[in-house]
Enzyme design. Structure first.
Site, PDB file in Angstrom:
ATOM      1  N   PHE A  51       4.485  -4.486  12.855  1.00 35.37           N
ATOM      2  CA  PHE A  51       5.494  -3.554  13.381  1.00 35.37           C
ATOM      3  C   PHE A  51       4.956  -2.132  13.583  1.00 35.37           C
ATOM      4  O   PHE A  51       5.559  -1.347  14.308  1.00 35.37           O
ATOM      5  CB  PHE A  51       6.711  -3.508  12.432  1.00 35.37           C
TER       6      PHE A  51
ATOM      7  N   LYS B  49       3.067 -12.705  20.393  1.00 32.87           N
ATOM      8  CA  LYS B  49       4.259 -12.815  19.525  1.00 32.87           C
ATOM      9  C   LYS B  49       4.298 -11.527  18.703  1.00 32.87           C
ATOM     10  O   LYS B  49       3.632 -11.399  17.691  1.00 32.87           O
ATOM     11  CB  LYS B  49       4.128 -14.045  18.616  1.00 32.87           C
TER      12      LYS B  49
ATOM     13  N   GLU C   3       8.961  -9.125  14.802  1.00 29.67           N
ATOM     14  CA  GLU C   3      10.405  -9.267  15.054  1.00 29.67           C
ATOM     15  C   GLU C   3      11.151  -7.972  14.746  1.00 29.67           C
ATOM     16  O   GLU C   3      12.321  -7.825  15.089  1.00 29.67           O
ATOM     17  CB  GLU C   3      10.991 -10.436  14.246  1.00 29.67           C
TER      18      GLU C   3
ATOM     19  N   SER D  52      -0.146  -8.065   7.356  1.00 37.16           N
ATOM     20  CA  SER D  52      -0.440  -7.923   5.924  1.00 37.16           C
ATOM     21  C   SER D  52      -1.487  -8.952   5.476  1.00 37.16           C
ATOM     22  O   SER D  52      -1.670  -9.984   6.126  1.00 37.16           O
ATOM     23  CB  SER D  52       0.849  -8.115   5.125  1.00 37.16           C
TER      24      SER D  52
ATOM     25  N   CYS E  85      -2.578   1.057   8.688  1.00 37.70           N
ATOM     26  CA  CYS E  85      -3.642   0.378   7.923  1.00 37.70           C
ATOM     27  C   CYS E  85      -4.755   1.371   7.623  1.00 37.70           C
ATOM     28  O   CYS E  85      -5.589   1.125   6.765  1.00 37.70           O
ATOM     29  CB  CYS E  85      -4.168  -0.823   8.687  1.00 37.70           C
TER      30      CYS E  85
ATOM     31  N   GLU F 164      -1.187  -2.186  -1.778  1.00 35.02           N
ATOM     32  CA  GLU F 164      -0.758  -1.460  -0.575  1.00 35.02           C
ATOM     33  C   GLU F 164       0.738  -1.176  -0.680  1.00 35.02           C
ATOM     34  O   GLU F 164       1.546  -2.107  -0.771  1.00 35.02           O
ATOM     35  CB  GLU F 164      -1.046  -2.293   0.673  1.00 35.02           C
TER      36      GLU F 164
HETATM   37  P1  NAD Z   1       3.497  -8.825   8.386  1.00 35.50           P
HETATM   38  O1  NAD Z   1       2.298  -9.536   7.858  1.00 35.50           O
HETATM   39  O2  NAD Z   1       4.760  -8.912   7.627  1.00 35.50           O
HETATM   40  O3  NAD Z   1       3.845  -9.361   9.867  1.00 35.50           O
HETATM   41  C1  NAD Z   1       2.875  -9.434  10.873  1.00 35.50           C
HETATM   42  C2  NAD Z   1       3.201 -10.589  11.808  1.00 35.50           C
HETATM   43  O4  NAD Z   1       3.137 -11.811  11.077  1.00 35.50           O
HETATM   44  C3  NAD Z   1       4.588 -10.504  12.439  1.00 35.50           C
HETATM   45  O5  NAD Z   1       4.483 -10.812  13.796  1.00 35.50           O
HETATM   46  C4  NAD Z   1       5.394 -11.552  11.673  1.00 35.50           C
HETATM   47  O6  NAD Z   1       6.352 -12.180  12.464  1.00 35.50           O
HETATM   48  C5  NAD Z   1       4.338 -12.549  11.222  1.00 35.50           C
HETATM   49  N1  NAD Z   1       4.639 -13.174   9.929  1.00 35.50           N
HETATM   50  C6  NAD Z   1       5.213 -12.572   8.845  1.00 35.50           C
HETATM   51  N2  NAD Z   1       5.302 -13.445   7.820  1.00 35.50           N
HETATM   52  C7  NAD Z   1       4.787 -14.616   8.257  1.00 35.50           C
HETATM   53  C8  NAD Z   1       4.597 -15.884   7.659  1.00 35.50           C
HETATM   54  N3  NAD Z   1       4.965 -16.133   6.405  1.00 35.50           N
HETATM   55  N4  NAD Z   1       4.040 -16.872   8.403  1.00 35.50           N
HETATM   56  C9  NAD Z   1       3.654 -16.636   9.670  1.00 35.50           C
HETATM   57  N5  NAD Z   1       3.809 -15.450  10.290  1.00 35.50           N
HETATM   58  C10 NAD Z   1       4.365 -14.443   9.601  1.00 35.50           C
HETATM   59  O7  NAD Z   1       3.049  -7.316   8.622  1.00 35.50           O
HETATM   60  P2  NAD Z   1       3.943  -6.037   8.996  1.00 35.50           P
HETATM   61  O8  NAD Z   1       4.784  -5.662   7.826  1.00 35.50           O
HETATM   62  O9  NAD Z   1       4.593  -6.247  10.313  1.00 35.50           O
HETATM   63  O10 NAD Z   1       2.802  -4.937   9.214  1.00 35.50           O
HETATM   64  C11 NAD Z   1       2.257  -4.167   8.177  1.00 35.50           C
HETATM   65  C12 NAD Z   1       0.939  -4.737   7.688  1.00 35.50           C
HETATM   66  O11 NAD Z   1      -0.003  -4.820   8.748  1.00 35.50           O
HETATM   67  C13 NAD Z   1       0.292  -3.824   6.633  1.00 35.50           C
HETATM   68  O12 NAD Z   1      -0.227  -4.630   5.608  1.00 35.50           O
HETATM   69  C14 NAD Z   1      -0.830  -3.145   7.413  1.00 35.50           C
HETATM   70  O13 NAD Z   1      -1.904  -2.697   6.620  1.00 35.50           O
HETATM   71  C15 NAD Z   1      -1.242  -4.247   8.340  1.00 35.50           C
HETATM   72  N6  NAD Z   1      -1.981  -3.731   9.487  1.00 35.50           N
HETATM   73  C16 NAD Z   1      -3.331  -3.949   9.513  1.00 35.50           C
HETATM   74  C17 NAD Z   1      -4.091  -3.452  10.551  1.00 35.50           C
HETATM   75  C18 NAD Z   1      -5.586  -3.669  10.562  1.00 35.50           C
HETATM   76  O14 NAD Z   1      -6.220  -3.404  11.574  1.00 35.50           O
HETATM   77  N7  NAD Z   1      -6.185  -4.131   9.477  1.00 35.50           N
HETATM   78  C19 NAD Z   1      -3.473  -2.741  11.587  1.00 35.50           C
HETATM   79  C20 NAD Z   1      -2.088  -2.553  11.545  1.00 35.50           C
HETATM   80  C21 NAD Z   1      -1.342  -3.050  10.479  1.00 35.50           C
END
Ligand code: NAD
Length: 495
Positions: free
Chosen positions: A164, A188, A191, A241, A296, A395
């Protein structure tokens, strides 16, 4: 009844039914509902993969020079719609207008880099790599010459799953290079922020991308799990994450897909006593509290070395106290809300954990409120944090800075290296020796020297180490080209 947010498949909008598992998309600044997403939109996911599979052969056979013309036109469309896209990010994500503009601008950087695909995709040739002895009738009886060439070819249907926190930019780490290389794509997005990504992809039609080349399907985990194991998908690019990154990497790889999965972070910023104080306060403030700590590359641990703590701690607390927290469309806002209620609670819970662990809360943002409601939490700072505490290892993804007072540079580097993550490390110093030692010994993928947020530009790869990344090839830069293509090696002789 709120509006159902649909998809963009095969060059047109695809509506979604108000059925199945659903979630509201909410403006984090005031709690107003912007629409609803169907989390288990499996049918739409199948249609998107089918549209991408149908478009692949013709797109892969379109000369790369023609493919990038679509990206050139698309870049201009983004420039023309710049403010509209930034305002959309503010509405569904909550970040400030200045931060939203940065989100779009860094996305455009990726488009510009992908426009270099005709040069980047060039292969290698080595003539006369060997001589065939069994056909020794020619070349003055010395044998027939053998030439060898390597080419880069697209993979097929690629999938991108995004978080997000950068609704426009992170998808652009993926699809522009993927399609420039001749692949077709299904995005994708999170959400929590589907509207920006939908708009981003709808605009590809205006740029002349053929139907099916770039598609977006909205949804949640069920859609992700369906896409990453889909028979017709060749590669999966994920950002989110660590817990989910690890799951996606294991599942996609087990299903035979190529995968790159960027995860979470816990980033240190080391402050040496000789550092330029203004640069430190400016850099640490922007890193810890920019995008409300939801990056991140957020510096969430500050490690002043020796007497640096004497001036650093009071100065950073004073500066953080002055940050104007307001809704992102307030022209004076420096920091907006966090994404949702759950994040607000998580951040406040971590502040409670820090207190229970014995850290000293020198700035408490828990009771911060703005008149219109929303998910606000103010800048918060803990002093006298130990590297073993949870607030220093996990984090938080919110505006909480932990200060770990280090006795020496070695001590600070050891703390940094003891975390499970390895996304970035930053040092503020005027000493070339200290900077060089830091960049050599810090186990992190991205290093900043007197730079609080060392985000690589699109021409360089972007990703961390350890639990911040699962895979081989990072996002952006030459790695992106390699991720979205495979080698074909030719060995030829002419009799
Ligand atoms: P998230 O992991 O909750 O969601 C990311 C994506 O995964 C979404 O599209 C979501 O629909 C999907 N998802 C969530 N749970 C899932 C599951 N159980 N099974 C399959 N798909 C699933 O992450 P977020 O809260 O949207 O974003 C924040 C995280 O992203 C932080 O940890 C941040 O550090 C990380 N991030 C990392 C980078 C990088 O380059 N390393 C860059 C931006 C953000």
């Amino acid at each position: 009844m709120s509006t159902m947010i649909g998809h963009f498949v095969g060059g047109q909008a695809l509506a979604e039914q108000q059925t199945g598992e659903r979630m509201s998309v909410v403006n984090p600044a005031d709690g107003s509902t912007l629409g609803e997403v169907r989390l288990d939109a499996i049918e739409a996911a199948d249609q998107a993969v089918q549209a991408a599979a149908d478009a692949f052969e013709s797109w892969a056979n379109t000369p790369v020079g023609e493919r990038v013309q679509c990206l050139f036109r698309y870049k201009q469309i983004l420039e023309d719609r710049f403010e509209e896209l930034a305002a959309l990010i503010v509405r569904e994500h909550g970040k400030t207008m200045a931060e939203a503009r940065g989100d779009v601008r860094r996305g455009i950087d990726c488009i510009e880099y992908a426009c270099c695909a005709p040069v980047l995709m060039m292969g290698n040739t080595l003539p006369q790599i060997a001589v065939s002895s069994s056909f020794s009738r020619t070349e003055d009886e010395g044998g027939v010459g053998i030439d060898s060439t390597s080419e880069r070819v697209p993979l097929g249907v690629c999938v991108g799953i995004t978080p997000f926190n950068f609704p426009i930019m992170v998808p652009m780490w993926m699809w522009p290079m993927a399609v420039a290389c001749g692949n077709t794509f299904v995005l994708k997005p999170s959400e929590k922020v589907p509207l920006s990504a939908l708009r981003e992809i709808e605009l590809t039609a205006e740029a002349g991308f053929p139907p099916g080349v770039v598609n977006v399907v909205t949804g949640g985990a069920p859609v992700v799990n369906h896409l990453i194991t889909h028979r017709d998908v060749r590669a999966v690019s994920f950002v989110g994450s660590t817990k989910v990154a690890r799951h996606i990497y294991a599942t996609a790889c087990a299903a035979g897909k190529r995968a790159q999965c960027m995860g979470g972070a816990k980033n240190y910023m080391v402050i040496m006593p000789d550092a330029n104080r203004e640069a430190v306060i400016d850099g640490v403030l922007g890193s810890a509290f920019g995008t409300t700590g939801q990056r991140c590359l957020a510096g969430s641990v500050a490690a002043p070395v020796g007497e640096a703590a004497d001036w650093f701690v009071p100065a950073i607390v004073e500066a953080a106290r002055k940050i104007k927290v307001a809704r992102g469309d307030d022209p004076g806002a420096v920091m907006g809300p966090v994404i949702d209620r759950a994040s607000c609670e998580r951040v406040k819970n971590y502040i409670q954990i820090g207190l229970e662990e014995g850290a000293e809360l020198v700035l408490d943002g828990r009771d911060f409120q703005v008149p219109q409601g929303g998910n606000f939490v103010g800048p918060s700072i803990f002093d006298h944090v130990s590297p073993h505490m949870r607030i220093c290892r996990e984090e938080i993804f919110g505006p909480v800075l932990s200060i770990v007072r280090a006795a020496s540079l070695d001590d600070a580097i050891a703390s940094l290296n003891s975390t499970d993550y390895g996304n970035m490390g930053v040092i503020f110093t005027q000493s070339g020796y200290a900077a060089r030692k830091f960049k050599t010994q810090a186990r992190a993928g991205m290093i900043g020297i007197n730079v609080g947020v060392p985000a690589p530009m699109a021409v360089f790869p972007f990703a961390g180490w350890k639990n911040s990344f699962f895979g081989d090839l990072h996002a952006n830069g030459e790695d992106a080209l390699r991720f979205f293509t495979e080698h074909k090696i030719l060995v030829s002789r002419w009799l």
